[in-house]
Design a protein around this motif. Structure first.
Motif, PDB file in Angstrom:
ATOM      1  N   GLU A  93       0.994  -1.195  -0.141  1.00  0.00           N
ATOM      2  CA  GLU A  93       0.027   0.072   0.068  1.00  0.00           C
ATOM      3  C   GLU A  93       0.784   1.184   0.028  1.00  0.00           C
ATOM      4  N   LEU A  94       0.511   2.167  -0.933  1.00  0.00           N
ATOM      5  CA  LEU A  94       1.584   3.425  -1.151  1.00  0.00           C
ATOM      6  C   LEU A  94       0.425   4.553  -1.019  1.00  0.00           C
ATOM      7  N   SER A  95       1.056   5.541  -0.215  1.00  0.00           N
ATOM      8  CA  SER A  95       0.556   6.915   0.011  1.00  0.00           C
ATOM      9  C   SER A  95       1.331   8.004  -0.664  1.00  0.00           C
ATOM     10  N   PHE A  96       0.355   8.718  -1.403  1.00  0.00           N
ATOM     11  CA  PHE A  96       0.960  10.085  -2.305  1.00  0.00           C
ATOM     12  C   PHE A  96       0.216  11.198  -1.635  1.00  0.00           C
ATOM     13  N   THR A  97       0.739  12.176  -0.830  1.00  0.00           N
ATOM     14  CA  THR A  97       0.020  13.037  -0.226  1.00  0.00           C
ATOM     15  C   THR A  97       0.412  14.650  -0.768  1.00  0.00           C
ATOM     16  N   ARG A  98      -0.750  15.183  -0.509  1.00  0.00           N
ATOM     17  CA  ARG A  98      -0.383  16.857  -0.815  1.00  0.00           C
ATOM     18  C   ARG A  98      -1.067  17.347   0.196  1.00  0.00           C
ATOM     19  N   THR A  99       0.011  18.422   0.980  1.00  0.00           N
ATOM     20  CA  THR A  99      -0.555  19.033   2.066  1.00  0.00           C
ATOM     21  C   THR A  99      -0.676  20.450   1.894  1.00  0.00           C
ATOM     22  N   TRP A 100      -1.682  21.036   2.316  1.00  0.00           N
ATOM     23  CA  TRP A 100      -2.257  22.472   2.052  1.00  0.00           C
ATOM     24  C   TRP A 100      -1.679  23.324   3.256  1.00  0.00           C
ATOM     25  N   ASP A 101      -1.087  24.322   2.704  1.00  0.00           N
ATOM     26  CA  ASP A 101      -0.940  25.486   3.954  1.00  0.00           C
ATOM     27  C   ASP A 101      -1.324  27.011   3.392  1.00  0.00           C
ATOM     28  N   GLN A 102      -1.116  27.991   4.177  1.00  0.00           N
ATOM     29  CA  GLN A 102      -1.686  29.491   3.739  1.00  0.00           C
ATOM     30  C   GLN A 102      -0.862  30.058   2.602  1.00  0.00           C
ATOM     31  N   LYS A 128      -4.445  29.130  -4.623  1.00  0.00           N
ATOM     32  CA  LYS A 128      -3.922  28.554  -5.886  1.00  0.00           C
ATOM     33  C   LYS A 128      -4.326  26.981  -5.967  1.00  0.00           C
ATOM     34  N   VAL A 129      -4.433  26.547  -4.796  1.00  0.00           N
ATOM     35  CA  VAL A 129      -4.670  25.161  -4.647  1.00  0.00           C
ATOM     36  C   VAL A 129      -5.986  24.844  -3.638  1.00  0.00           C
ATOM     37  N   VAL A 130      -6.583  23.976  -4.156  1.00  0.00           N
ATOM     38  CA  VAL A 130      -7.884  23.339  -3.202  1.00  0.00           C
ATOM     39  C   VAL A 130      -7.205  23.422  -1.918  1.00  0.00           C
ATOM     40  N   PRO A 131      -7.920  24.086  -0.865  1.00  0.00           N
ATOM     41  CA  PRO A 131      -7.786  23.963   0.645  1.00  0.00           C
ATOM     42  C   PRO A 131      -8.325  22.523   1.232  1.00  0.00           C
ATOM     43  N   LEU A 132      -7.318  21.582   0.580  1.00  0.00           N
ATOM     44  CA  LEU A 132      -7.626  20.338   1.295  1.00  0.00           C
ATOM     45  C   LEU A 132      -6.278  19.557   1.473  1.00  0.00           C
ATOM     46  N   ASN A 133      -5.993  18.898   2.318  1.00  0.00           N
ATOM     47  CA  ASN A 133      -4.919  17.619   2.616  1.00  0.00           C
ATOM     48  C   ASN A 133      -5.622  16.480   1.971  1.00  0.00           C
ATOM     49  N   ILE A 134      -4.790  16.100   0.972  1.00  0.00           N
ATOM     50  CA  ILE A 134      -5.273  14.946  -0.033  1.00  0.00           C
ATOM     51  C   ILE A 134      -4.104  13.820   0.147  1.00  0.00           C
ATOM     52  N   THR A 185      -7.516   1.606  -5.551  1.00  0.00           N
ATOM     53  CA  THR A 185      -7.131   2.932  -5.080  1.00  0.00           C
ATOM     54  C   THR A 185      -8.239   3.668  -4.281  1.00  0.00           C
ATOM     55  N   TYR A 186      -7.781   4.492  -3.375  1.00  0.00           N
ATOM     56  CA  TYR A 186      -8.773   5.352  -2.481  1.00  0.00           C
ATOM     57  C   TYR A 186      -8.034   6.530  -2.105  1.00  0.00           C
ATOM     58  N   ALA A 187      -8.832   7.630  -1.386  1.00  0.00           N
ATOM     59  CA  ALA A 187      -8.196   8.633  -1.213  1.00  0.00           C
ATOM     60  C   ALA A 187      -9.041   9.232   0.190  1.00  0.00           C
ATOM     61  N   ILE A 188      -8.101  10.072   0.719  1.00  0.00           N
ATOM     62  CA  ILE A 188      -8.586  10.582   2.167  1.00  0.00           C
ATOM     63  C   ILE A 188      -8.504  12.212   1.900  1.00  0.00           C
ATOM     64  N   TYR A 189      -9.758  13.047   1.804  1.00  0.00           N
ATOM     65  CA  TYR A 189      -9.781  14.295   1.897  1.00  0.00           C
ATOM     66  C   TYR A 189      -9.786  14.974   2.888  1.00  0.00           C
ATOM     67  N   LYS A 215     -13.201  12.956   4.566  1.00  0.00           N
ATOM     68  CA  LYS A 215     -13.979  11.860   3.938  1.00  0.00           C
ATOM     69  C   LYS A 215     -12.864  10.935   3.192  1.00  0.00           C
ATOM     70  N   VAL A 216     -13.245   9.524   3.289  1.00  0.00           N
ATOM     71  CA  VAL A 216     -12.674   8.437   2.606  1.00  0.00           C
ATOM     72  C   VAL A 216     -13.501   8.228   1.305  1.00  0.00           C
ATOM     73  N   LEU A 217     -12.855   8.420   0.132  1.00  0.00           N
ATOM     74  CA  LEU A 217     -13.352   8.103  -1.106  1.00  0.00           C
ATOM     75  C   LEU A 217     -12.709   6.605  -1.521  1.00  0.00           C
ATOM     76  N   GLY A 218     -13.484   5.858  -1.676  1.00  0.00           N
ATOM     77  CA  GLY A 218     -13.216   4.254  -2.224  1.00  0.00           C
ATOM     78  C   GLY A 218     -12.902   3.490  -0.839  1.00  0.00           C
ATOM     79  N   PRO A 219     -12.228   2.636  -1.364  1.00  0.00           N
ATOM     80  CA  PRO A 219     -11.474   2.062  -2.492  1.00  0.00           C
ATOM     81  C   PRO A 219     -12.316   1.526  -3.772  1.00  0.00           C
TER      82      PRO A 219
END
Length: 645
Positions: A92-101, A106-112, A127-131, A283-287
């Protein structure tokens, strides 16, 4: 032969998961699927596309206060990578994008957090995601989120969505301007000079392949050489928004296959996720499962064999839900969930003196809200089932949380809500006992048009123009999916609008499926007024009140006005402008359900002949209009002087 297990290869720019059956290559740290190797094909994905445009999660979002439903497109490219699980049985692999001020605006204010999972002895990957939106972050709007895979156009030519919705498909090249003619909106193209002559004269439109959530379990594409199927399997609806009847895109010309968790299609702005300031959300989307198959017997017909195998795998995935393998603590395991059961009955004394079992009722749990709010609910989880013929239902594997129980019953108008908040807890069963739904009813039925099933399916759907057909839907139960049916109204009613006579007309033949505008010779549009003619055997008194029930299957930028026995007076009732469902243009047979209950004073009705006028008054577009689900006129509670026709 035993499986070699799952192997993981981490490189500077890519990560490869390999279980001996297939290899999946993902960009590092972006989390974009760039390659899938299977059954001798080095890459099933669109090798002609740039790598970021092959297999990806994406979303559309807007700043708070933005009008419309378009939003900014964001193909989610992550910024960090982590191996969560690595052993012979699972990676299981995790690819994350973290939001900051610094990213505000510029980018949707979500940790993905995007996850990819490969199991041993599995012909596919998950595949699944946590927003997540934190409390102190800015307000914003989410329009759509999904997973998209773009396949090789030189390999995948046959598409399957259902047993009766599958065919060889045009190429994406056929939609180019020198091969196709754009129609009333860019998604619809008339194929003038396609690469394969068999498609000449057909309309291609991705909306012709939309599907309700409850039926949207498996769809995908088949390659003939070598025989390979690429399937997107969604084992549960719990993470999809807006309930079991919400329609979403599936697969379409590209060749593309989509797993849509949320969209505003067939609903409009009512389904935007609007987040205020200081509103936390996760919210958890998927798998969802990307399943690949090939022929076990080379003598088998690849089209039927691969499709039947994909359906069998879908059943296995559904029965295995909720999965036990996701490593994220945000995905609740089976033993962390609860169950709710009971029995639903219907009480309508004008139909039966006894309670009626809610045979086939849709019963579900959704976040607390108003009656019927589930169809506009977009932020939480929903859990639905169908009651049996005696009205008994059981909803299993419910995530912990607070819910209302909602239901609607085919054959009866309106919505049911059990007012007590239900809070399932881990490992416990909640039995609600006998529940009784009393649908809207003031008096006996004098007449009715249609079937209360939340669609316009039972009404008259015309043949399309012979110049604008999709051959899949010729002599098909879903004939409403043909392009351009809104223009057929003026062909069928060239000199005047629809007139329906109760007791004489047949709604299956005489009630056009959509009340649309009439196109004029100067390319303007005129609103339409439909008439319902009926008789009363005795005069109503001035103190009597009749009830007109108008159940709408959909509306788009429409104004529905009701007049009784005089179409020149001010309307007795008007909805005001309603709906942005866009169902007429997108070949649906329903959008959002709306129920209007109109009081008709007895002094407006006559002994003998009467007419109700239904006017759709907005007239600037061919796509403005409404579809009726069901219409009923009820007499006063004391009324007994008129025989039901």
């Amino acid at each position: 032969m035993s499986s070699p297990g799952v192997k993981l290869y981490v490189q500077d720019r890519y990560v490869v998961m390999d279980n001996g059956t297939l290899q999946v290559t993902i960009s590092n740290p972006d989390g974009i699927v760039t390659g899938i190797q299977y059954n001798g094909i080095d890459n099933l994905l669109a090798v002609e596309n740039v790598e970021v445009d092959r297999g990806y999660w994406d979303l559309n979002w807007s700043l708070a206060g933005t009008k419309g439903t378009r939003g900014k497109f964001d193909r989610i490219e992550s910024t960090s990578f982590e191996v969560v699980v690595e052993n012979e049985d699972q990676v299981e692999l995790s690819f994350t994008r973290t939001w900051d001020q610094s990213l505000e605006g510029k980018v949707v204010p979500l940790n993905i957090d995007k996850r990819f999972v490969m199991l041993s002895d599995s012909s596919g990957f998950y595949t699944y995601a946590i927003y997540e939106h934190l409390k102190e972050w800015p307000a914003f709007i989410l329009n759509r989120f999904r997973v998209a895979f773009k396949l090789r156009k030189d390999k995948f030519h046959y598409m399957a969505i259902a047993d009766n919705r599958q065919r060889y498909m045009p190429l994406p090249d056929d939609r180019l301007s020198y091969r196709g003619q754009a129609l009333a909106y860019p998604e619809a193209v008339l194929l003038i000079d396609p690469v394969e002559p068999e498609f000449r004269g057909e309309v291609d439109d991705k909306y012709q392949y939309s599907c309700e959530n409850k039926d949207n379990r498996v769809h995908g594409w088949i390659c003939n050489d070598p025989p390979v199927g690429f399937w997107q399997i969604t084992p549960s609806d719990e993470f999809r928004s807006a309930g079991p009847l919400k329609q979403n895109l599936t697969s379409h010309v590209g060749p593309y296959t989509l797993a849509i968790m949320h969209s505003v299609h067939y609903s409009g702005e009512d389904l935007l996720l609007k987040f205020g300031t200081n509103e936390p959300w996760k919210k958890v989307l998927g798998p969802v499962f990307i399943y690949l198959n090939s022929l076990s017997d080379p003598e088998d017909d690849p089209l039927s064999s691969l499709w039947e195998d994909a359906k069998e795998q879908m059943r296995i995935e559904v029965e295995g839900w909720p999965y036990t393998f996701p490593a994220s603590e945000d995905f609740q395991q089976p033993d962390q969930r609860g169950n709710v059961s009971g029995r639903l009955q219907v009480k309508d004394r004008y139909v039966c003196n006894e309670n009626i079992p809610a045979n086939g009722a849709y019963v579900g749990l959704a976040p607390p809200g108003d009656v019927g709010s589930w169809q506009r609910e977009v932020k939480g989880y929903q859990f639905w089932t169908r009651a049996d013929e005696d009205g008994y239902f059981c909803i299993n594997h419910i995530r912990t949380g607070d819910y209302n129980l909602y239901a609607f019953v085919p054959g009866f108008i309106g919505d049911y809500r059990y007012d007590v908040i239900i809070t399932p807890s881990a490992g416990y069963d909640i039995y609600l006992g006998d529940l009784v739904y009393e649908p809207p009813r003031d008096g006996p039925t004098l007449w009715e048009i249609g079937v209360p099933d939340r669609t316009a399916r039972e009404f008259y759907v015309p043949d399309p123009s012979p110049m604008l057909i999709n051959r899949l839907y010729v002599n098909h139960p879903d004939r409403f999916r043909q392009y351009g049916l809104w223009e057929r109204y003026a062909d069928l009613y060239p000199d005047g609008d629809l007139v329906y006579t109760v007791g004489v007309s047949d709604y299956r033949k005489d009630w056009f499926f959509a009340q649309v505008n009439r196109k004029n010779d100067d390319h303007t549009y005129t609103g339409t007024t439909w008439q319902i003619k009926f008789k009363l055997d005795c005069a109503a008194t001035k103190t009597d009140t009749y009830k007109l029930r108008l159940a709408l299957a959909t509306a788009h930028a429409a104004v529905l006005q009701v007049r009784v026995n005089d179409d020149a007076n001010s309307p007795l009732f008007s909805t005001g402008q309603i709906g942005k469902d866009n169902t007429i243009a997108r070949h649906g047979i329903h959008g959002l359900y709306r129920l209007y209950n109109v009081d008709v004073p007895g002094n407006l009705l006559l002994e003998g002949d009467n007419t109700i006028f239904l006017t759709q008054a907005n007239n600037t577009s061919p796509f403005q209009g409404i579809m009726y689900d069901y219409i009923r006129l009820e007499g006063p509670a004391s009324f007994n002087g008129n025989k039901k026709p």
